[in-house]
Structures are given as C-alpha cells and as structure tokens.
Write a protein that holds these residues in place. Structure first.
Motif, short mmCIF file in Angstrom:
data_model
loop_
_atom_site.label_atom_id
_atom_site.label_comp_id
_atom_site.label_asym_id
_atom_site.label_seq_id
_atom_site.Cartn_x
_atom_site.Cartn_y
_atom_site.Cartn_z
N VAL B 22 0.84 -1.20 0.00
CA VAL B 22 0.00 0.00 0.00
C VAL B 22 0.87 1.25 0.00
CG1 VAL B 22 -1.66 1.33 1.35
CG2 VAL B 22 -1.96 -1.14 1.10
N ILE B 23 1.86 1.27 0.89
CA ILE B 23 2.71 2.45 0.99
C ILE B 23 3.48 2.66 -0.31
CG2 ILE B 23 4.81 3.33 2.10
CD1 ILE B 23 3.73 2.24 4.72
N PHE B 24 3.96 1.55 -0.89
CA PHE B 24 4.71 1.65 -2.13
C PHE B 24 3.82 2.22 -3.24
CE2 PHE B 24 6.07 -0.14 -6.19
CZ PHE B 24 7.38 0.28 -6.22
N LEU B 25 2.60 1.70 -3.34
CA LEU B 25 1.71 2.12 -4.43
C LEU B 25 1.25 3.56 -4.27
CD1 LEU B 25 -0.52 -0.95 -5.23
CD2 LEU B 25 1.33 0.06 -6.56
N ILE B 26 0.79 3.89 -3.05
CA ILE B 26 0.24 5.22 -2.81
C ILE B 26 1.20 6.29 -3.31
CG2 ILE B 26 -0.05 6.91 -0.97
CD1 ILE B 26 -1.54 4.88 0.62
N LEU B 27 2.47 6.08 -3.01
CA LEU B 27 3.45 7.10 -3.33
C LEU B 27 3.58 7.29 -4.84
CD1 LEU B 27 5.06 8.80 -1.41
CD2 LEU B 27 3.86 6.94 -0.36
N HIS B 28 3.26 6.25 -5.62
CA HIS B 28 3.37 6.41 -7.06
C HIS B 28 2.17 7.09 -7.66
CE1 HIS B 28 6.82 3.84 -6.52
NE2 HIS B 28 7.23 4.32 -7.67
N PHE B 29 1.15 7.32 -6.84
CA PHE B 29 0.00 8.09 -7.33
C PHE B 29 0.19 9.57 -7.06
CE2 PHE B 29 -2.30 3.98 -6.49
CZ PHE B 29 -2.36 3.65 -7.84
N ILE B 30 1.15 9.88 -6.22
CA ILE B 30 1.35 11.29 -5.89
C ILE B 30 1.82 12.04 -7.13
CG2 ILE B 30 2.75 12.91 -4.56
CD1 ILE B 30 2.63 11.12 -2.25
N PRO B 60 9.33 -1.36 -14.51
CA PRO B 60 7.90 -1.60 -14.21
C PRO B 60 7.67 -1.61 -12.69
CG PRO B 60 8.84 -3.38 -15.55
CD PRO B 60 9.96 -2.46 -15.24
N LEU B 61 6.43 -1.26 -12.27
CA LEU B 61 6.14 -1.11 -10.84
C LEU B 61 6.45 -2.36 -10.01
CD1 LEU B 61 2.92 1.04 -10.36
CD2 LEU B 61 5.26 1.53 -9.67
N PRO B 62 5.98 -3.57 -10.42
CA PRO B 62 6.27 -4.75 -9.59
C PRO B 62 7.77 -4.95 -9.39
CG PRO B 62 4.65 -5.28 -11.26
CD PRO B 62 5.16 -3.92 -11.60
N VAL B 63 8.54 -4.66 -10.42
CA VAL B 63 9.99 -4.81 -10.29
C VAL B 63 10.52 -3.78 -9.29
CG1 VAL B 63 12.19 -4.73 -11.51
CG2 VAL B 63 10.15 -5.68 -12.64
N GLN B 64 10.03 -2.57 -9.45
CA GLN B 64 10.45 -1.53 -8.51
C GLN B 64 10.15 -1.93 -7.08
OE1 GLN B 64 9.59 2.62 -9.09
NE2 GLN B 64 9.39 2.37 -11.30
N TYR B 65 8.91 -2.54 -6.90
CA TYR B 65 8.51 -2.94 -5.55
C TYR B 65 9.43 -4.03 -5.02
CZ TYR B 65 5.95 -5.26 -1.82
OH TYR B 65 5.62 -5.85 -0.63
N ALA B 66 9.69 -5.03 -5.86
CA ALA B 66 10.51 -6.16 -5.42
C ALA B 66 11.90 -5.66 -5.02
CB ALA B 66 10.61 -7.21 -6.51
N ILE B 67 12.45 -4.80 -5.84
CA ILE B 67 13.78 -4.26 -5.53
C ILE B 67 13.73 -3.49 -4.21
CG2 ILE B 67 15.54 -2.60 -6.26
CD1 ILE B 67 14.80 -3.36 -9.16
N TRP B 68 12.69 -2.65 -4.12
CA TRP B 68 12.54 -1.81 -2.91
C TRP B 68 12.44 -2.67 -1.66
CZ3 TRP B 68 7.82 -0.91 0.01
CH2 TRP B 68 7.93 0.14 0.93
#
Lengths: 321, 308, 293
Positions: B22-30, B60-68
């Motif tokens: 949630v935190i990861f995604l929310i920030l990409h909507f900013i 891509p977002l999922p990759v960014q998330y996994a790395i993060w």
C-alpha cells in the motif's frame, strides 16, 4: 436465649421507594429458614440487608432493626460491619459464574477470608483453604487452588464460593438462590452440602430461593414474601400440607419443574408489580382468586396460626379451612 | 503464552507485506515528479532519462517494488532524492527524537490519565467527577497544534520558562510532551473511569464486599486491576497514534523527528523518505497492536485460556 | 415475534429523540451553541458590515475593539467576519466529507456483514488496517495525492473515517442478521436488497449516525489541522484552519488571530461531543458504540 438472627419490623428503602415493608423473621443456630417468593418480592434485598451490603446498592434501613447475636447491626460502623461480613456472616451468591474475580487464582480468593478474619498467616490460610476444599469434596484441591475461575465448572465454582463463605468461621450463612444457575444434578449436590454444614457445624442458614422443591427438601421453617411483605411464615411441613395464604398455596401448586420460566405461577396470571405500583390493601389481591372487597382496601395484618405460624390474609381461616 | 506470542508475531508478516504494498503504491499516485525538482528547467530529456534510471524509476512497478522490498529487508532504505543522503541515516537521526517524545507523552498520559480516572470513578456523579471529566473532555477537543502554540505563547514567550522550539535541552521537551500527552490523558481518564464504574457494579465485587474486604482495597486491588486491562490494551494501540500526533506537534515546535521529516518529504515529493517514514509509523502501529494483545494476554487469564 | 422489523425501537421518532437530547441541560447548551454557530454561518452577510476579503491595510493588526470585536488580521480584514465565513467552510467541509464517508462506509460494512465470505474478510482486513492508522497520516497522504484545497481535504477526511463506519455498520449487521424478523422476512421470500435496505440498514442506522456526529467533531479538528499545514482551503477563502495557519506565523505579534479560531473549533467540537452524548443517552445505544482508541 435470643435467636442468632432476629429481624424486627424491618423496612428498607432505595431512593425513596419502600421495597421491604415491616418484615419480621428469626433464625437460630442449627436451623434453616427458607425465604421464598417470585422475583420482585424482596428476597435478595433481605439477603443484602442482613449481610450489611445495603449501602452498596444505595439502600437504607427506613425503620426496624436487625439483631445478630444480640447486636443491632445499625449500631456497628462500617468497620464493624466489615468484620462481621465474611467473618461471622458468610454469603453465597446466586450466580457462581460471575461471583469470582476472573483474574485472581481460586486459592488466593479463599485465603484472603481467613487471613482477614482469623488473622492467619499466608501458609496457614492456604492450609485451611485446602482443608475446606477437601471437606466440600473438591477433587485435586491443590491444583484447583492454582486455577482461575474460568477453568472450573459452575458447580465447582459454587463450592468455591461456599468455601469462601466458610473460611471465616461463620455462625450464619446467607445463601441467595445458590442453585438457580446450576444444572439439576449439581443443584441437589449443593443443597446437600449446605444442609450438611448446618447439621454438622450447627450453622444457621438463611436460604433464599424461588424453588419450593428446594424448600421442601432442605428447610425447617419458611417465610413466603410477596411484594416486600411477609405473606406467611411457618414450619415447612404444615405449610406444605395446608398453606394458609393463597399466594403460598399457589407457589406450592407450581413447584417448578425443569424448563419452567422463573416466576411463572400455575393458575395465577401476572407477576409482582414494581414497587412504585404496589396496590392498596392486600398487595396480592389483583392476582388472588379469592379476593373480596376488604382485600382491596384493608391491609391484612400478620396473625398467628394454630400451629405457631404467621399469616397475613383476611381469609386465611376460610382458605385453610 | 509463548506459542501465542510467536503465532501473533508471525501474523504480522502478511500485514507488513500488505502495508508495504500500500505504501509503495500510494506514493506512485502522488503527482509531481521528484526528478523535476532536481533538474534545471529545460534540461535535455537524456539527462532526465539518466536520472530516472539512476533511481530505478524507469522499471515496471512490480519490479520496482521487489527491488525496494529486497533492499528494505537488508536495511537499505534507499537514498533521499532531495537531501542526497541514505534514507536510513535520516530515519536514524529522526527516530530517537520521536521515540523519546512519544514515550514521554505516553508515560504522561498513562500516569495522569489513570490517576484522574480513578479519582473520578471513586467520586462518581459527585462534583470532582464532573469537574475532572469536563476538564478532560475540554482538553481532548483542542486541536493539538493550537494548544501547542498557546502553550508556547504563555509558557515560552510570556513566562519564559521553556524554550520556544528546538530539541537542544531537556526543558524543550516539556511543552511538546504536554501537548501530545493531554489528548491521550483524556482518553485514558475516560476509559479508566468507565471501566472502573463498570467493574464496580459486577457481582464478584459485591462478593468481595461480602467477604469483608475494605472498600479501598477492593477498588485498587480488584476494580482498578480489571479496569487497567482495557486501558493498557488501548494505550498500546495508541503508540502509533501518539507518533502520528507527534507529526503535528513536531512541526509546531520545530523539533527534529519522523513527523517533520515526513511533512518536509511530502512537500518535496521525496519518495524514498516518505515511504521510509510512513513505514516506520506503520510498524509502530503494528508493534503497538502486538504489544497490546500480548499485554492483554498477560493480564487476563481468560484471554490466555481462549488461546491455548 | 412477528415479521415487521422493529425500526421504531432503533429510531424512536427522530423529533422525540432530539427533544429528549435537548431536554438534558448539557444537551440544551451544546445544541443551542451548535444552532447558533450554524445560523451565524448561514446569515454571515447579514450579521457583519465587512466583507471577508476586504483588505484595509491601515487597519491591520488591530486588537479586539468595538469596531472589530475579534480584532483584525495582517491585511486589516475583520476577524469576526472571517470567523463567520470560515464557519461555512469548516462546518460544510467536515460534515459533507463525513456524510460521504458514512455513505461509503455503511455500504461496504453492510455488504461485508450481510454477504460474508471472502468479500467480508477483505473489507475487514483493510478496515482494520486503516482503522489502526492515525487519521491525520491517512489525510496527509491523500492530500499529497489529490492536492491541497477543499476537495482534497474532503476526500482525505472521507477516506480517513471510512474504516470506522464500515466496522461499526458491519458489527451491527452481524448482530441484526440473526434476528427473528430477518429470518421471517427471508422465509417469506424477500430478496437481499429488500432485507438489507428495509430491515437491516434502518435498524443499524442510529448508532452509525450518532458516531457520524461525533466524527464530525473530529473532522473539524482534522480540517483545521490540514488547514494549519496550508493544505486546506486556499486563500482568500477563510476557514478556521487556514486562519490559524496564517495566525501561527504572527503568534507573537497578534495572538488574537490564532486564539479565536482555535476557541471556535474547541467550543464547537465540545458542543458536538456533549450533544452526541445526550443523543446516545436519549437513544440508549451506548453499548453499541465501540470507542475508537
């Protein structure tokens, strides 16, 4: 010699409403007095008054007095009453499920009574606790003492409550519907325990119940309360043979059987009215099958029956016939 | 109890993952791009692309998330885009300040709140009860930033007892702790009072009186003991709240801490910092609920019984 | 028990309840204050000779006086006027956003409680998670996404309180679902929508509405806090929060600029709480409202 407990013309009020009206009762050592009536008759209030717990529920004695072993309870201060409570007067509550502190171990809850009232040390108190638990046939007393209330059955909890009442070497035990919340088989065991204590130790027992079956089984004398007044007070056998008050007759006529709702009376519709709506005259007249004009206006006074009992009914002689 | 604790801690893992997504995604909507803040107006697109690649924002977002997430688990919170420093450093600097402030505010709320609640319950429906509960209600309805500013006005500017802002001296903690603590005090006092009054009406308390125990002993050893169970549970839940409340108060008092860090990062669209500080606050909330559950089980044998 | 749902017991005549709430001294004072504030907000133009955005620079920073009962701000604007107009923003923003929140939260909570299953578990999990998160943080993040201003603030408040109403409604529906009259309605062949909207939701309404009222108080504070961070209503539109935001910079020079809006927030929130308490007592629903930590 005066009786152990003597209630003389007692009236009790809560917030300006008189709930017990001119009650007189007496009870001696080795005796079991049953106090019966439907909900709202004032049985439990009598129990709380005798144990000095009345102020806790905001009530006060309006007139009359309670003598315990010759001492007027009203003359004792709060500290004096506390010494009596749990000491010479033990109390057994209606619902063992809610009577114990759920976050304290069983043993500690019993220990505290003998520590407080008999001045026992922690070890001696625990020894006494285990001894009492053994006398009440609680199996594995040492393990139960370390348990918490939620780990025990209802019947077991009621034994614990009785052990607590016994721990302070009482002369009188007040038991407020001690079996109502329990299974039928357990009920009989608890009644047996209580009557056994009276016979063996010469205790006095004030047994409050709405169950005439229990009364017949256990009591020596019985007082029938209706709407805060004594309707009839007699030895058990004559009462059951020939009840003089129509209300007593109705109670006997409907010895509750399993599955019957508390307070439902066979042949008599309705229930005890709230204390603010007690009718004039005889308070039972709206529900009484025999009521005549005088019952609606004149309060019936307690009169002696030939067998040494008391009855408050204008038509007692005619009904008992 | 231990098995329960372990199970309860394991239960946090999926919650943590959900929160992190949630935190990861929310920030990409900013809206607003942190890269724009770094580039000079009219910078060539290649430079922009190069910056995006450097911060991994072109994947891509999922990759960014996994790395993060992978870096997160090794303690690497990334690099602050604006401050150009490791986020872990920023958090490491801010966290102790917030924990100190929050911890003191929590202690203040507990001690003062329980005391007031007990006094009110013992004087139920009398003047003292009404005065305390009225005062407590008033205290809880003041916006915390406003209360903080008024305290500054009176005690720092007017009387000069405490510093206006900053975190250099111990005395600088007094006003912020008061500001956060007052809200919590109101809550604790209310719960303490309500549950004490509730418990005092229970059957077993009547039987304690029938055993001849003194009223004071019954109130403190039994009634308060019970009343503290919900108080402790709710206070533990409140840990996250107190840190949340600290956000506002830290800004008002210009104190370093997670709150000031977060607010500043939000306004600068500094993703890694916002993510990390939100994650810290979320973890505080989760640890709070965990602590609350464990304390409740420790204090109430019935709860322990239901677990085993 | 017969089939008709006992709506009347849950909402014993809206007017009767209001009368009972006003019948208590604290309820009457609190209710009276709320009515006064609302009337002041509605009739603001008739109550003050000034315009909320009329700048008179030579009258800047005046302390309270007869001409300006609450003083003037840094642009010489009359503060009482701005307070009255600010009440419009603060009250409408907080109440409208709570209404949105209630509508969405009730729908989610009712559906979750009624249908159960995976949907219920998902809603409950998300609601529990957001519920244990401080509202101010949720609001800050949302404003960051949507952008500052009135609509951002409203969305932020609506989302921040959603979980509370969803949880409360779900709990209500769960208990009501098992009631006899619902069984009866179902056995008579009533559809899901009929049971939900005719039987369940009306009976769950009273506690939800009262908690919505209490949440409106919290929302006023939240709106003020967002305003204080400069994220709420944008100048020159006055709101209590934005007035305090500009006042905070002038704390030492003109403290009245920040003191009065804060008092307005505090008194209004207290009044809402007291009136809510009176309503709870009048409706006798205290045990249905779980308190939020």
């Amino acid at each position: 010699m005066s009786p152990l407990l003597s209630i003389e013309r007692l009236s009790v009020a809560i917030g300006g409403v008189t709930l017990l009206d001119d009650i007189s009762l007496s009870l001696d050592r080795g005796q079991i007095l049953g106090l019966v009536g439907e909900s709202g008759s004032g049985k439990s209030l009598t129990a709380l008054t005798v144990t000095g717990l009345l102020p806790l529920i905001g009530g006060r004695i309006a007139s009359g007095r309670i003598l315990f072993d010759g001492t007027d309870l009203a003359s004792l201060g709060p500290a004096g009453l506390r010494k009596l409570r749990g000491g010479r007067i033990g109390f057994v509550m209606q619902n063992p499920m809610t009577a114990l502190d759920p976050v304290q171990r069983i043993g500690e809850q019993i220990d505290v009574v003998s520590r407080l009232h008999l001045g026992l040390s922690g070890e001696a108190a625990r020894a006494r606790t285990l001894d009492l638990m053994g006398q009440l046939r609680i199996p594995e007393a040492a393990a139960v003492a370390e348990a918490y209330p939620h780990q025990l059955s209802g019947g077991m909890k009621q034994r614990i409550v009785i052990a607590m009442a016994l721990a302070g070497e009482p002369d009188l035990i007040v038991a407020d519907e001690p079996t109502t919340a329990l299974d039928v088989t357990v009920q009989a065991q608890i009644i047996q325990i209580l009557t056994g204590l009276v016979r063996e130790r010469g205790l006095a027992l004030l047994l409050i119940t709405h169950d005439m079956g229990v009364v017949a089984q256990a009591c020596d004398r019985v007082a029938v309360l209706y709407a805060g007044r004594v309707a009839e007070e007699r030895a058990v056998d004559p009462l059951f043979e020939r009840p003089a008050h129509p209300y007593a007759a109705a109670l006997i006529g409907c010895i509750p059987r399993e599955g019957m709702a508390e307070g439902s009376l066979k042949g008599i519709a309705g229930s005890v009215p709230p204390a603010t709506q007690f009718p004039p005259g005889c308070r039972f007249h709206p529900r009484c099958p025999h009521a005549v004009d005088i019952c609606r206006t004149e309060r019936p006074l307690l009169r002696e029956t030939p067998d040494g009992g008391l009855v408050a009914c204008h038509l007692a002689e005619r009904i008992a016939g | 109890m231990l098995a329960y604790a372990i199970r309860r801690i394991l239960m946090l893992v999926p919650v943590f993952l959900a929160v992190s997504v949630v935190i990861f995604l929310i920030l990409h909507f900013i809206p607003g791009d942190p890269i724009d803040n770094l580039l000079k107006v009219g910078a060539p697109p290649e430079q922009r692309a190069e910056m995006m690649a450097r911060y991994g924002l072109d994947r891509p977002l999922p990759v960014q998330y996994a790395i993060w997430l992978g870096k997160l688990l090794t303690g690497d919170l990334g690099t602050a885009i604006v401050a150009r420093r490791p986020v872990a450093d920023l958090i490491g600097q801010a966290l102790p300040h917030s924990l100190l402030l929050g911890g003191l505010a929590l202690a203040f709320s507990t001690v003062v709140g329980v005391t007031l609640g007990v006094v009110a319950a013992l004087n139920k429906d009398r003047f003292l009860d009404r005065a305390i509960m009225g005062g407590v209600l008033f205290g809880s309805t003041l916006p915390s930033f406003w209360l903080g500013l008024l305290l500054i006005l009176v005690f720092a500017v007017g009387l000069g007892w405490f510093p206006v802002s900053g975190a250099r001296t111990w005395s600088s903690l007094v006003l912020p702790v008061l500001t956060i603590g007052l809200g919590g005090t109101a809550l604790v006092a209310r719960i303490t009072r309500v549950s004490m009054v509730d418990i005092a009406a229970k059957d077993f308390v009547l039987l304690l009186h029938a055993k001849g125990l003194s009223p004071m002993r019954i109130q403190i050893r039994h009634v308060l003991r019970h009343a503290l169970i919900p108080v402790v549970t709710i206070l533990a839940l409140r840990i996250g709240w107190i840190l949340g409340g600290a956000v506002t108060v830290e800004v008002v008092f210009a104190r370093p801490g997670l709150g000031t860090l977060l607010i500043k990062a939000l306004s600068q669209h500094d993703y890694p910092v916002v993510q990390a500080s939100l994650l810290m606050l979320a973890m505080a909330v989760m640890l709070g609920t965990l602590l609350g559950d464990l304390l409740q089980a420790a204090m109430d044998p019935r709860v322990r019984g239901a677990l085993s | 028990m017969t089939a008709p749902s006992p709506v009347s017991s849950a909402l014993p005549g809206g007017l009767g309840v209001l009368r009972a709430a006003f019948g208590r001294p604290s309820g009457a004072i609190a209710g009276g204050w709320l009515v006064l504030i609302v009337l002041g907000a509605i009739f603001a133009p008739l109550l003050t000779p000034y315009a909320y955005d009329a700048q008179v620079l030579k009258e800047a920073f005046q302390p309270p006086s007869l001409a300006h009962p609450l003083g003037t701000d840094e642009f010489g604007r009359d503060l009482l006027t701005r307070m009255l107009y600010g009440a419009r923003t603060s009250l409408s923003v907080s109440s409208v956003s709570i209404l949105i929140s209630v509508a969405a939260g009730m729908t989610l909570g009712a559906a979750a409680g009624y249908f159960g299953g995976f949907f219920d578990r998902a809603v409950t999990a998300v609601a529990d998670l957001t519920w244990s998160f401080p509202e101010i943080l949720i609001a800050l993040i949302l404003v960051a996404i949507i952008g500052p201003g009135v609509s951002g603030t409203m969305a932020a408040i609506a989302v921040a309180y959603l979980a509370q109403f969803a949880r409360l409604t779900r709990a209500q529906i769960m208990t009501l679902k098992a009631e006899t009259y619902v069984e009866a309605a179902r056995s008579l062949g009533a559809g899901h929508a009929h049971i939900l909207f005719r039987h369940l939701i009306p009976n769950a309404l009273a506690p939800v509405l009262v908690s919505a009222m209490l949440a409106t108080g919290d929302a006023i504070i939240l709106e003020a806090t967002l305003g204080f961070f400069g994220l709420g209503a944008q100048p020159p539109t006055p709101s209590w929060g934005s007035m305090m935001s500009s006042g905070s910079a002038l704390l030492f020079k003109a403290p009245w600029i920040i003191v009065f809006p804060g008092l307005a927030v505090a008194t209004t929130v207290i009044a809402i709480n007291l009136f809510g308490d009176a309503l709870i007592a009048a409706l006798d629903i205290r045990d249905k409202l779980g308190s939020k930590p």
